[in-house]
Design a protein around this motif. Structure first.
Motif: not given
Lengths: 233, 264
Positions: A71-90
């Motif tokens: 679960p921690q790993r999933e959260q860390l990956v999500l944090d990294v992805v959020r840094q580079g991916f604009d989910f709002h625009k997507m």
């Protein structure tokens, strides 16, 4: 205005010139360092590379690979992805017209769910290729629109090799507040945003939207239960 | 003397003034972006920005309506049929096959089948006027058939950096302006369209297997199907996992994939 007068009034000695130059240089450095971080910004390729490298690092981390740390790993990956991916625009891109009818709370809820869902998909894609088989081969920059309505865009092309088959992955990016963010990923000519937009094209009313949200919850919970079952946590 | 004693002071003040000027300009420039208080104007500006930004970023994404699918009911039926064939027949077969043959061997076999279909790629690159690609394909065939031992290896790509050009008659027709006609989901074969079905017929005489004995040809084709499937196990599952309506996702993905291939 004395400094102006001095310059206008004619030749100054080399020492004074040096001092004036140093003062101007200092002012320039101060301005750049304080108010213009854009000048020191990362290139689009660097932004994507950093994000991808970090995800690989997290997925290869032996400690995080322990089932109790998933679960921690999933959260860390999500944090990294959020840094580079604009989910709002997507999210705006996939919901197209329906997005404009949504309340702020609904939009926030959708962006959060869609981010989680896309993160799960992205992990699946990343797991299929080893980092050594990824190469970044091209970067192109462009400007769309004119005047006030202008957006800087970039395309970063990478090649992913697996079993002697090469897949082309293009990261489409837009500059937002001086930072490059991915707003679409095109795998073998297939824009993921276009694909989802086609799937969501019939979402025209509240009932259909609620069904989509329920489906998103189902897919996210499915991933969670898979992790739980595989790791016995 | 007076002038000389004053100048260092002037230089120092010059620096201070420049710093102050830089600070003031920067604050003025940054104010509209950081926007202290959020007022109605800022919110409507953001909404307006979203609207024109979406038009600029996602204009090329408006391809959804271009996929004509008048036979959707029938296509959906065949999609479900293919889904069952995959899970009940193809996947178990391919999984069993993969237990007996190591992955490296299966990759070699796939290379061999790809190498055999050189005439399809050479003729279609020629028809599309891609003469450089024609040369590459001929060179690939020569290198892989000799150094790669009947095409089982791919030294053309690995050693000579000559990647393959996947060209077929459907793409050739697309290059010359032929439209898709309509989307078709074919039993066993999967997603296609009217133009690509005609393309399959056009490529048929160029397939060397077509000139082999019928029984032999059928065996080779079946082996090719199972072998290539064994290297793709799991891809379809991932695709379905990432889809909310797998039929529409497949239809749109195929459309985009082929349009991209034609544009290359």
């Amino acid at each position: 205005m004395r400094w102006e007068v001095r310059i206008m009034n004619g030749p100054a000695g080399p020492r004074k010139k040096m001092k004036a130059l140093a003062a101007m240089l200092l002012a320039g450095v101060f301005w750049l360092a304080t108010f213009a971080p854009g000048y020191a910004e990362e290139s689009p390729t660097t932004t994507v590379q950093k994000s991808v490298r970090e995800i690989y690092r997290l997925l290869a981390d032996e400690n995080l690979a322990q089932p109790e740390n998933w679960p921690q790993r999933e959260q860390l990956v999500l944090d990294v992805v959020r840094q580079g991916f604009d989910f709002h625009k997507m999210s705006r891109g996939v919901l197209a017209r329906y997005w404009r009818n949504m309340s702020a709370a609904e939009r926030d809820e959708f962006v959060a769910l869609f981010s989680e869902f896309l993160k799960n998909i992205y992990i699946r894609v990343v797991e299929a290729y080893s980092y050594d088989n990824l190469t970044f081969v091209n970067e192109s920059l462009d400007v769309r629109g004119k005047g006030d309505k202008m957006v800087e865009v970039a395309e970063v092309t990478s090649l992913a090799e697996q079993r002697n088959v090469t897949a082309t992955v293009v990261y489409k990016m837009a500059k937002d507040s001086g930072k490059w963010m991915v707003y679409d990923v095109v795998i073998e000519n297939i824009s993921q945003i276009a694909k989802f937009r086609a799937e969501f094209a019939d979402i025209t009313n509240r009932k259909k939207y609620d069904k989509l949200v329920a489906d998103l919850h189902d897919k996210i919970n499915q991933r969670k239960s898979e992790l739980k079952n595989n790791g016995n946590i | 003397m007076k002038g000389k004693s004053l100048r260092p002071v002037i230089d120092f003040r010059c620096g201070i003034r420049l710093l102050w000027l830089a600070f003031t300009v920067s604050v003025v420039l940054c104010l509209p972006q950081t926007g202290g208080a959020v007022d109605a104007g800022t919110v409507s500006d953001a909404v307006s920005r979203e609207a024109w930004e979406d038009d600029l970023l996602f204009d090329e994404v408006g391809v959804v309506d271009e996929v004509a699918d008048p036979l959707e009911s029938m296509n959906r039926m065949f999609f479900i049929f293919n889904d069952k064939v995959y899970f009940w027949v193809a996947k178990p077969l391919a999984t069993g096959y993969s237990w007996f043959l190591p992955e490296e061997f299966r990759v070699c076999l796939r290379n061999g089948f790809t190498n055999l279909k050189m005439p399809v790629r050479v003729v279609n690159t020629l028809l599309q006027g891609k003469f450089r690609a024609t040369g590459t394909e001929l060179a690939r065939f020569f290198i892989n058939t000799t150094m790669g031992i009947f095409g089982l290896g791919d030294p053309a790509k690995e050693e000579f950096d000559l990647p393959p050009y996947e060209e077929d008659f459907g793409q050739t027709m697309g290059v010359y302006g032929a439209g898709e006609g309509m989307y078709l989901c074919l039993p066993f074969l999967g997603p296609s369209n009217l133009r690509d079905v005609v393309g399959l017929v056009g490529d048929y005489p160029l397939d060397p297997l077509r000139y082999a004995d019928v029984e032999y040809s059928a065996k080779i084709s079946a082996t090719q199907f199972v072998n290539n499937m064994s290297l793709k196990i799991g891809d379809y599952e991932k695709f379905k996992e990432a889809a909310f309506d797998p039929y529409v996702a497949m239809r749109d993905s195929y459309h985009q994939y082929r349009q991209g291939k034609i544009a290359e």
